[in-house]
Design a protein around this motif. Structure first.
Motif: not given
Length: 413
Positions: A183-184, A187, A189, A220, A241-242
């Motif tokens: 993830v970045a 983001d 999740v 995140a 979402p990522r």
């Protein structure tokens, strides 16, 4: 959850003959008398574990073991348990009290090297006898690091700590990542957590907590929902979402409710990468289609817990595997440290996520299985195979997906 989980601590084993000063050395390293020391040989019977914060290594677990020269029938059992500890240490201290490296120590060094486990030879009781310089030169030429100490006086302890830092595996000195590299910052999740009989009352299970914490450490956001709320939650989000991470037991429903464009995996599959060799476990998952009625399967649980009415390892996975194989399977369940030496009777090993044990312990089990030619996978991958969604669950991990597909090709060939 304020203490570092045991499975994330660096495990340091102390090995040596009886009365070599292992307990005294541990007390000197810690800086306080956490263990009672006796002058009588054989004070330590079974391996004893003590968690501690040891600068500069951080959170560790010391494992004090019985003497390698323990005598008698009971002593032989103690020595056997001591040798079993070799498979679950990240760093070993070989404690010598007579200034010599004899056959027992040489055998111990060979065993640690075979397991690729780092170690330091510690010449204790330097006030009584120091090792000869030719021996020290011989060890150095053999790339064996050694330190001379007097644990009762505290001399040489700082030098020993420096040697331990040099020899400790990098994984023990660095923060391992569960999900943070996927993830970045910013983001979102979605974490899908079913609340069923297996869910502990009033809290989350460890992999869920660790995943959420790693997301927060990565700047995140983690959004937790139950499986029946997932579809509505995804519809309400302004942007996809990522990633979606779910409990393996609900992966089929979650896969159906999650649009194909959103990557999906499970907590157990994240643990496969965090604690073991993910590529090897994915390859092992590819062996499931080879299961036939009458085959023998090992279900390996890293912890011991009270079995529930619909226990995942003892009830659900055996039921799903039998349905997948099209008939009855002979299934053994081993829990805690009860992992067989001989794995050849098994057609498949299905290991839990291993949240309570170290990465080295998981890799040691995988190494033993691979050496004996027995495929091994974990709960999350096995469940995704029998539910027909492992291709999607491994979408985030291309190398593991390739290993799984290559294994399937070998089965079909």
């Amino acid at each position: 959850m304020q203490d570092t989980p045991k499975g994330l601590r660096l495990h340091i084993g102390l090995f040596g003959k009886r009365n070599s000063g292992k307990l005294t050395l541990m007390n000197a390293l810690i800086g306080q008398a956490v263990s009672i020391v006796s002058e009588h040989p054989g004070t330590t019977t079974d391996p004893v574990e003590k968690a501690y914060e040891l600068a500069p290594l951080g959170a560790v677990v010391f494992i004090d073991t019985a003497g390698l020269d323990d005598a008698g029938e009971l002593g032989a059992l103690r020595v056997e348990r001591t040798r079993a500890v070799l498979e679950r240490v990240d760093l070993a201290l070989i404690v010598v009290d007579d200034g010599r490296v004899g056959p027992l120590e040489q055998e111990l060094i060979a065993g640690l090297r075979a397991r690729r486990a780092p170690f330091v030879v510690v010449f204790n009781k330097a006030d009584l006898r120091e090792p000869a310089k030719p021996l020290l030169m011989e060890l150095a030429a053999d790339n064996v690091e050694s330190v001379t100490v007097c644990a009762t006086r505290g001399s040489g302890i700082d030098a020993l700590k420096e040697a331990m830092v040099r020899q400790a595996p990098e994984s023990g000195l660095e923060d391992a990542r569960l999900i943070g590299d996927l993830v970045a910052p910013g983001d979102v999740v979605v974490l899908v957590v079913p609340i069923d009989l297996g869910a502990p009352k009033g809290r989350l299970i460890l992999p869920q907590v660790q995943t959420l914490r790693d997301l927060l450490d990565s700047d995140a956001a983690g959004l937790m929902v139950k499986e029946r709320e997932l579809a509505a939650t995804l519809a309400r989000l302004a942007a996809p979402p990522r990633l979606v991470v779910c409990d393996s037991q609900v992966v089929l429903k979650v896969a159906a409710d999650t649009p194909r464009g959103i990557p999906l995996t499970t907590f157990s599959i994240l643990m496969a990468r965090f604690k073991g060799d993910m590529i090897g476990l994915a390859e092992g998952a590819g062996a499931l289609p080879r299961l036939r009625p009458g085959d023998r399967v090992l279900i390996a649980e890293a912890c011991s817990h009270h079995a529930l009415a619909d226990d995942i390892g003892r009830v659900k996975i055996p039921r799903w595997l039998r349905q997948f194989a099209g008939g009855n399977l002979e299934i053994d369940v081993k829990s805690g440290r009860d992992f067989p030496d001989d794995l050849t009777p098994y057609a498949l090993i299905v290991q839990c996520g291993g949240c309570t044990v170290t990465r080295r312990q998981m890799l040691a089990r995988q190494y033993r299985a691979a050496r004996q030619g027995v495929p091994m996978t974990n709960y999350g991958m096995a469940i995704s195979v029998v539910q027909g969604v492992l291709d999607r669950s491994l979408q985030c991990f291309p190398a593991a997906l390739d290993a799984y597909r290559r294994a399937l090709e070998r089965v079909a060939a």
